[in-house]
Motif scaffolding. Sequence first.
Motif, PDB file in Angstrom:
ATOM      1  N   ILE A   1      47.883 -22.648  49.641  1.00 20.89           N
ATOM      2  CA  ILE A   1      48.699 -23.160  50.642  1.00 20.89           C
ATOM      3  C   ILE A   1      49.034 -24.595  50.355  1.00 20.89           C
ATOM      4  O   ILE A   1      48.022 -25.474  50.128  1.00 20.89           O
ATOM      5  N   LYS A   2      50.224 -24.842  50.179  1.00 20.59           N
ATOM      6  CA  LYS A   2      50.720 -26.086  49.832  1.00 20.59           C
ATOM      7  C   LYS A   2      50.881 -26.950  51.151  1.00 20.59           C
ATOM      8  O   LYS A   2      51.788 -26.490  52.053  1.00 20.59           O
TER       9      LYS A   2
ATOM     10  N   GLU B   1      54.406 -26.719  53.312  1.00 19.45           N
ATOM     11  CA  GLU B   1      55.481 -26.869  52.570  1.00 19.45           C
ATOM     12  C   GLU B   1      56.269 -25.614  52.654  1.00 19.45           C
ATOM     13  O   GLU B   1      57.737 -25.796  52.582  1.00 19.45           O
ATOM     14  N   ASN B   2      55.710 -24.628  52.929  1.00 21.48           N
ATOM     15  CA  ASN B   2      56.487 -23.265  52.930  1.00 21.48           C
ATOM     16  C   ASN B   2      56.640 -23.068  54.460  1.00 21.48           C
ATOM     17  O   ASN B   2      55.969 -22.654  55.054  1.00 21.48           O
ATOM     18  N   LYS B   3      57.961 -23.016  54.893  1.00 29.96           N
ATOM     19  CA  LYS B   3      58.315 -22.617  56.209  1.00 29.96           C
ATOM     20  C   LYS B   3      58.021 -21.170  56.835  1.00 29.96           C
ATOM     21  O   LYS B   3      57.773 -20.906  57.718  1.00 29.96           O
ATOM     22  N   THR B   4      58.306 -20.457  55.922  1.00 29.53           N
ATOM     23  CA  THR B   4      57.938 -18.799  56.029  1.00 29.53           C
ATOM     24  C   THR B   4      56.466 -18.758  56.357  1.00 29.53           C
ATOM     25  O   THR B   4      56.015 -18.186  57.429  1.00 29.53           O
ATOM     26  N   LEU B   5      55.572 -19.440  55.619  1.00 25.98           N
ATOM     27  CA  LEU B   5      54.118 -19.158  55.991  1.00 25.98           C
ATOM     28  C   LEU B   5      53.738 -19.997  57.501  1.00 25.98           C
ATOM     29  O   LEU B   5      53.080 -19.761  58.015  1.00 25.98           O
ATOM     30  N   GLU B   6      54.382 -21.186  57.436  1.00 22.67           N
ATOM     31  CA  GLU B   6      54.349 -21.931  59.037  1.00 22.67           C
ATOM     32  C   GLU B   6      54.578 -20.698  59.868  1.00 22.67           C
ATOM     33  O   GLU B   6      54.050 -20.705  61.060  1.00 22.67           O
TER      34      GLU B   6
END
Length: 149
Positions: free
Chosen positions: A108-109, A120-125
């Motif tokens: 997870i960045k 950094e990853n909006k999909t993960l957010e």
Amino acid sequence: IIAIEVDRDQFNSRCFYLVYKDKTKNSISYTTSIKGTDLTHKQKVIKACRNSIYPIIKRFKSSVNFGIDVCPFSNEILYYQNTHIDHYDLTFNQMFNLWISKKNINEIKIKKIKQVYYFENKTLEKEFVDFHNNNCKLRAILDKINLTL
């Protein structure tokens, strides 16, 4: 540095700020100064998670009928200044631990902009926010009670 002042951060908490000649500010924490500033990667991910749900918490707090609604524990009237929004059934930490148990936390960045941590990853957010919304219940309670739960 031209001044040190007390102001509110994005979560409406009081904190110290260093004020620079160009009028920019940087928040500082006396507890961080004592404990050190090196957060673990997990702590940064938790901060990014909390930041990602901040608009939900803020929206929920704006739905409280201040001066009318009462704390479910003390029956004291809730006002904006004395109200916290609490996670119940699952605490935030319990919910986070469930979510992260299916992830490789090291992949997870996280980025930091002006003392705030973000995914950094909006999909993960979005995945985290959806997980939060599907698994947590919120309630408005008295600040002093929330801090003792």
